[in-house]
Write an enzyme that holds these catalytic residues in place. Structure first.
Site, mmCIF file in Angstrom:
data_model
loop_
_atom_site.group_PDB
_atom_site.id
_atom_site.type_symbol
_atom_site.label_atom_id
_atom_site.label_comp_id
_atom_site.label_asym_id
_atom_site.label_seq_id
_atom_site.Cartn_x
_atom_site.Cartn_y
_atom_site.Cartn_z
ATOM 1 N N SER A 185 24.115 -12.570 1.267
ATOM 2 C CA SER A 185 25.036 -11.417 1.351
ATOM 3 C C SER A 185 25.150 -10.769 -0.023
ATOM 4 O O SER A 185 25.944 -9.797 -0.233
ATOM 5 C CB SER A 185 26.316 -11.919 2.052
ATOM 6 O OG SER A 185 26.099 -11.892 3.535
ATOM 7 N N LYS A 237 24.823 -7.314 -0.480
ATOM 8 C CA LYS A 237 25.611 -6.341 -0.028
ATOM 9 C C LYS A 237 26.320 -5.554 -1.492
ATOM 10 O O LYS A 237 26.933 -4.543 -1.394
ATOM 11 C CB LYS A 237 26.654 -6.841 0.928
ATOM 12 C CG LYS A 237 26.391 -7.066 1.980
ATOM 13 C CD LYS A 237 27.182 -7.565 3.078
ATOM 14 C CE LYS A 237 26.733 -8.144 4.734
ATOM 15 N NZ LYS A 237 26.432 -9.258 4.618
ATOM 16 N N SER A 287 32.197 -9.186 4.824
ATOM 17 C CA SER A 287 30.969 -9.244 4.716
ATOM 18 C C SER A 287 30.112 -8.966 5.878
ATOM 19 O O SER A 287 29.080 -9.736 6.496
ATOM 20 C CB SER A 287 30.374 -10.540 4.371
ATOM 21 O OG SER A 287 28.993 -10.769 3.587
#
Length: 295
Positions: A70, A73, A130
């Site tokens: 993640s 992101k 997230s």
């Protein structure tokens, strides 16, 4: 009769002096400190950069390929912040959540068909929760498709100096071709802080309200160490537990990246140890890494 005993006494004195000199000479060898590493060598990567000077203070496997999870992101948010600053979207712009976005695996906010999310809530959903569904929705809105947006992410990575990163999706969900390095993630963390100071506060939020309920985040470094003000955590099975951390206190600024840890708790312990080590480093010390399999 005393004269013959005098020379052995001198010899003993000289020998003792030589021994003391040898011991004193040994103390000039830099002492060794141990640093526990919460990962196997093939997964671990880390880097600490002085945010004021750009100097690398610590690095291990910092240019070795790793899965971002993640942390990807962060680039999704970079492009969203850029769209905000360029006036292509506002914080109240509604982003539709397609069926494809809604189908993404957790972590997510769980949308029904036809629903949308405003840009400011989308930012918080990505930084704090997230949320994979929101990341894909943002990608489709800004790029037309997630594949096209991923190409935009990779192009932007090259533009800001991330030399070894390839993005294949907006969320960081598993993809064998999607790779980065600890150094590239540090570059991205510093770029977000320098390029978007007006938006960087989102990375320090540990929860937010959405549709009347409190949504809590994953970044337990927030509030744990004074001076830590973001940025992002990440995990998939292939990557282990990753984190990019920003520290800013008492005139010191650091960007730290740790990748491949066996657990979030061990990762956070390691980040804290690296912060302390680089805020008050012992002079003339060498560091020996003790990997998880050796502990």
């Amino acid at each position: 009769m005393s004269k013959p005993r005098f020379f052995p006494l001198i010899q003993r004195f000289v020998a003792a002096f030589a021994l003391l000199a040898l011991v004193a000479g040994c103390t000039t060898t830099p002492p060794e400190t141990m640093l526990a590493v919460p990962a196997a060598p093939q997964k671990y990567a880390a880097i600490v950069i002085d945010g004021s000077t750009g100097k690398t203070l610590f690095e291990v496997n910092s240019t070795a390929p790793r899965y971002p999870a993640s942390l990807a992101k962060m680039m999704t948010l970079y492009l969203l912040f850029e769209a905000l600053d360029q006036g292509r979207v506002s914080k109240t712009t509604l982003i539709p959540v397609s069926d494809n976005a809604a189908r993404q695996p957790p972590t997510k906010l769980r949308f029904r068909r036809g629903e949308a999310i405003d840009v400011e809530s989308a930012i918080r959903a990505i930084t704090v929760k997230s949320a994979n569904d929101v990341a894909v929705a943002v990608a489709e809105y800004l790029g037309g498709s997630e594949d096209a947006f991923a190409a935009m992410m990779t192009a932007k990575a090259r533009q800001i100096g991330m030399r070894s990163t390839v993005f294949r999706n907006a969320s960081g969900l598993p993809d064998g071709v999607q790779q980065t390095t600890a150094r590239d993630m540090a570059v991205l963390g510093m770029a977000l802080r320098a390029r978007f100071p007006q938006h960087f506060h989102y990375f320090s939020e540990s929860d937010f309200m959405f549709r009347g309920r409190l949504v809590r985040g994953h970044n337990d470094m927030l509030g744990r160490v004074r001076g830590v003000n973001g940025i992002k955590t990440g995990y998939i099975r292939a990557s282990g537990f990753n984190i990019v951390t920003s520290y800013d206190a008492d005139g010191r600024r650091l960007i730290l990246v740790v990748m491949g840890a066996d657990s979030a708790r061990q990762r956070n312990d390691h980040v804290e140890a690296l912060i302390q080590r680089n805020l008050s480093p012992a002079s003339n010390t060498t560091t020996r890494l003790l990997y998880a399999e050796e502990q």
